[in-house]
Design a protein around this motif. Structure first.
Motif: not given
Ligand code: SF4
Lengths: 401, 473
Positions: B23, B25-28, B30, B35, B38, B52
């Motif tokens: 995705p 988005t670097n939403c963290k 995970c 990303c 990851f 993720c």
């Molecule tokens: S890899 Fe991690 S940071 Fe990137 S979209 Fe998935 S959960 Fe979010």
């Protein structure tokens, strides 16, 4: 192409489905036709694989489908160097036989690709003074192990050794009375007198003392094409290599489980020696005590050599006797783990066979049963592929034993 | 290997390949910082893409599927059995162990037959289930029971299968080429997900029906004929059976060359040439050693064991065996553990000081290397001896004593430094260090550099109790 499919050419059915529609009398036709109709409406790229699977699942084939198999052969730009050990009278030595190893064009026993050029060889260990030797081994040699000459003779006469490795452990400066280089050279001469197979001569692991001994030994055995074991990075490499060249022997380049060190050592030896006078040993660790590293280093070295790395194209040697460093090989254990008289030699056998499959060309081994199994296995693995008679196949599934 | 060889293999995959489909988005969510981090872990198979959460939403479905396909192992993973000792086989990503860690160690099955006495069957089942050897913190075990029909009597087979299932949670392999026999076995354990051994060119339709009906994995047997094997796989796939296990035949004496070639070709075709029809786990049957000759039991067990060891090295995922001798199974299970360790990690423990019992200022001080095997062996021996003592673990870069000394990774300098860092000079009154017999070469230098007196101990740590009794004053 079946007629029916051709008429439907605008439908662009995948070949698998065409086959099904064409050839099979036992097709559950209703299902298939329904799907074919649906296809006309919903067909779009990306949906196809799923549908294909559905069709496949419902349409059970009634005869075997064709799936040609091409031998997965690969080409390698390079070949492993061929090295000969021992020299006959006409070649300037006194051996009755010589041994040639290396020359391989494929990874070990990929004989679907290339035949084995030179069968791997086993050299039997002989020590020049008392070392701790497992009972399981001792009992096979009776009193012969009391001195190196009778031990070597016994190994050749009784066990048909193709080569002998004479370990000059008595020279070790840590001994209360280490033997001198001249004494060691005399032992080598005596063993050369007693047996006529090629010889490996091993030092004690002390770089200075070993070199001093090699100086005498190489001269005393001039022309015999001994394998001098070992030359290491912390020795005077130039001096060692020049001695080996001058007196017509072969160097065993030993490195401690490190490909870069193996390369460096070969590179430096190659400055003074022709490549036909170098064998490499990247260290053998016992089964259970680092064999995984030894195995992978050797496998990588062999693949790299075949793929063109000029510094890893030397044939490989293994001190398979190191298997006995594993306590499971010699210790009396709980009765569940069986007779150590079998466990020990099998430990050495498995260590050797694992490295045989990694590409080792020369084995230095101890127990006669392990030696025999390794040699038999080499014989079987160098037979012509495809000669097994399937009608004679033993049926393990329903046989009582 | 050349780039082409790696089609479908590991090397092709870079973190960027994975990153593009995330995705971004670097939403963290995970647990990673971004990303890209990851993606790197995904490529190294340290995390599953299912970690993720945003990727699992409808909007990202397409990319999720693409990633799944991209990360699919070259050799399919197949599960045999159910419950806590169900066994996963195959799932291999690469051909050579230096390319990437091998998944799913070779599963070993021990056989029973429907003509053995009840006592014998139960004894063999119990032996197999209870087999364990502790080796550097791992429990080496056996995985399955193979039930063979030697009676050719469906009822007898059914009764034996039932008895086995009642007495073990280990997965079962049902062995017969007669579909009627296999069916009676399946009726005894309809939900146990056994491996059926085996479909061949004559019985494949009936075996396929059984595998479909009972939803269990099916072995495909085509002795020394990979073309036939492939054609059967294609046919059975078409039939709707996805969990197959390949058997190109095991010849333990004449024909061994073909056996080794066949397993090698199958794995190369799957891992390096992307041949999906050969991308299934393989089964080896060193048990054939017992049927081939009239040799003594010892010779048969010896042959079976050493051929089995070669099959472990040459990529085989399941082995069926008959011998239950400890002297044969111990080296085999240790080899399997060796081949399946992660080749990227040096097997090292933390260097530093360890104490055993409650040592005082007069207690002995031992020294060893930080190679895990050496360390665990020495530690276990000291512990069971009950000697209150100190052990200095020297950083030998994860090498054993002898290779460490030979390779100059275990030197007098590293030992002298380790003594200093241990702080032992404040803890003990004496200045005596017991070093392993295999390090005797550097004893003099250690004395010079450390000003400690060096006692050269036994070559094997099992000799420690006796050594301390005789030499420590
Ligand atoms: S890899 Fe991690 S940071 Fe990137 S979209 Fe998935 S959960 Fe979010």
């Amino acid at each position: 192409m079946p007629e029916r499919a051709e008429k439907n050419s605008d439908l662009k059915l995948p070949p698998e489905i065409l086959d099904l529609l064409a050839g099979n009398d036992e097709l559950e036709l209703e299902d298939v036709e329904m799907i074919v109709e649906e296809l006309q409406f919903i067909y779009q790229p990306g949906v196809m694989p799923a549908l294909q699977r559905m069709v496949a699942a419902r349409a059970k084939p009634t005869s075997l489908l064709d799936a040609p198999f091409a031998l997965p052969v690969q080409k390698y730009p390079s070949q492993i160097v061929e090295v000969t050990l021992g020299a006959t009278k006409s070649q300037g030595g006194s051996r009755g036989t010589t041994v040639t190893i290396g020359g391989e064009k494929s990874p070990a026993f990929y004989t679907f690709e290339n035949p084995t050029i030179n069968s791997p060889v086993v050299s039997l260990d002989v020590f020049d003074s008392k070392v701790p030797i497992p009972k399981a081994v001792k009992t096979n040699f009776n009193d012969a192990i009391e001195d190196p000459v009778s031990w070597a003779k016994y190994a050749v006469d009784k066990f048909g050794a193709q080569m002998i490795t004479l370990h000059l452990v008595s020279i070790d400066p840590l001994n209360p009375k280490p033997s001198t280089p001249a004494e060691a050279a005399k032992t080598v001469e005596d063993v050369l007198q007693a047996v006529d197979v090629p010889l490996v001569v091993g030092g004690c692991g002390d770089p200075q003392k070993d070199l001093a001994v090699f100086e005498k030994v190489t001269a005393a055995a001039e022309g015999e094409r001994l394998l001098i074991s070992t030359v290491t990075l912390d020795m005077d490499i130039e001096k060692s290599a020049k001695l080996i060249k001058q007196y017509g022997h072969v160097a065993l380049a030993f490195s401690p489980m490190d490909l870069n060190q193996a390369r460096e050592l070969n590179r430096r030896l190659l400055e003074f020696l022709p490549k036909e006078q170098i064998i490499m040993d990247t260290t053998t660790a016992a089964l259970g005590y680092g064999l995984d590293y030894a195995y992978t280093i050797m496998e990588r070295a062999r693949l790299a050599g075949l793929m063109g790395d000029p510094e890893l194209q030397q044939p490989m040697s293994s001190g398979t006797t190191n298997a006995w460093a594993a306590r499971e090989a010699w210790q009396t254990m709980d009765p569940q783990w069986g007779d150590k008289g079998l466990r020990g030699p099998l430990w050495e056998t498995v260590t050797g066979l694992t490295l045989l499959l990694a590409g080792v060309d020369l084995f230095m081994m101890l127990h006669p049963a392990a030696v025999k199994t390794l040699r038999n296995t080499v014989k079987r693995l160098t037979e012509k592929p495809g000669s097994v008679d399937l009608s004679q196949l033993a049926n393990w599934v329903s046989t009582k034993f | 290997m050349s780039g082409k060889e790696n089609k479908g293999g590991m090397k092709q995959l870079s973190p960027i390949d994975v990153y593009t489909l995330l995705p971004k988005t670097n939403c963290k969510e995970c647990g990673e910082d971004n990303c890209m981090a990851f993606a790197t872990k995904v490529v190294n198979r340290e995390v599953n893409i299912d970690m993720c959460p945003p990727l699992l939403t409808k909007a990202n479905e397409k990319n999720y599927k693409k990633l799944k396909e991209m990360l699919k192992p070259a050799v399919k993973e197949v599960t045999v059995g159910v419950g806590e000792r169900a066994v996963k086989i195959g799932g291999k990503l690469v051909m050579y162990r230096h390319e990437f860690t091998y998944n799913n160690p070779t599963a070993i099955a021990i056989d029973v037959t429907d003509e053995m006495s009840d006592n014998e069957v139960l004894a063999r089942v119990k032996y197999t289930q209870d087999f364990t050897y502790t080796y550097i913190g791992y429990n080496l075990q056996l995985q399955m029971i193979a039930v063979r029909s030697t009676s050719n009597d469906a009822e007898k087979f059914k009764a034996t299968v039932k008895k086995v299932a009642e007495n073990t949670i280990l997965p079962i392999v049902l062995c017969s080429f007669d579909p009627a026999i296999i069916e009676s076995g399946l009726m005894a354990i309809p939900k146990a997900n056994p491996l059926i051994y085996a479909a061949n060119k004559d019985n494949w339709k009936e075996m396929a029906e059984l595998a479909l009906m009972y939803k269990c994995p099916l072995a495909v047997s085509a002795p020394n004929d990979i073309s036939l094997l492939k054609s059967m796989v294609k046919t059975l796939n078409q039939y709707g059976i996805e969990n197959l296990v390949l058997d190109p035949g095991t010849f333990t004496r004449t024909g061994l060359v073909d056996t080794i070639n066949n397993f090698t070709m199958i794995r190369r075709a799957a891992c390096n040439l992307g041949d999906e029809l050969l991308g299934f786990p393989t089964i080896g049957t060193p048990i054939a050693a017992w049927a081939e000759t009239n040799n003594s039991e010892t010779v048969n067990a010896w042959t079976e064991a050493h051929v089995a060891s070669m099959l472990v090295t040459r990529f085989v995922d399941v082995l069926i065996m008959h011998g239950t001798e400890g002297w044969a199974l111990l080296p085999l299970t240790v080899l399997r553990q060796n081949i399946y360790t992660d080749p990227r990690k040096p097997v090292a423990v933390k260097a530093g000081l360890r104490t055993f019992g409650t040592p005082d200022e007069n207690s002995p001080v031992f020294m060893t290397s930080n190679f895990a095997l050496t360390y665990y062996t020495v530690a276990q021996d000291i512990e069971s001896s009950g000697i209150a003592s100190y052990l200095i673990v020297v950083d030998s870069e994860g090498t054993a004593i002898d290779s460490g000394v030979a390779g100059r990774k275990l030197t007098a300098e590293t030992v002298a430094d380790a003594i200093k860092e241990s702080g032992l000079e404040d803890k003990v009154k004496h200045r005596k260090l017991i070093i392993p017999g295999k390090a005797s070469r550097i004893s003099g230098e250690i004395e010079e550099l450390s000003n400690w007196e060096v006692l050269v101990g036994p070559r094997d740590s099992s000799g420690i109790p006796k050594f301390v009794q005789d030499k420590w004053k």
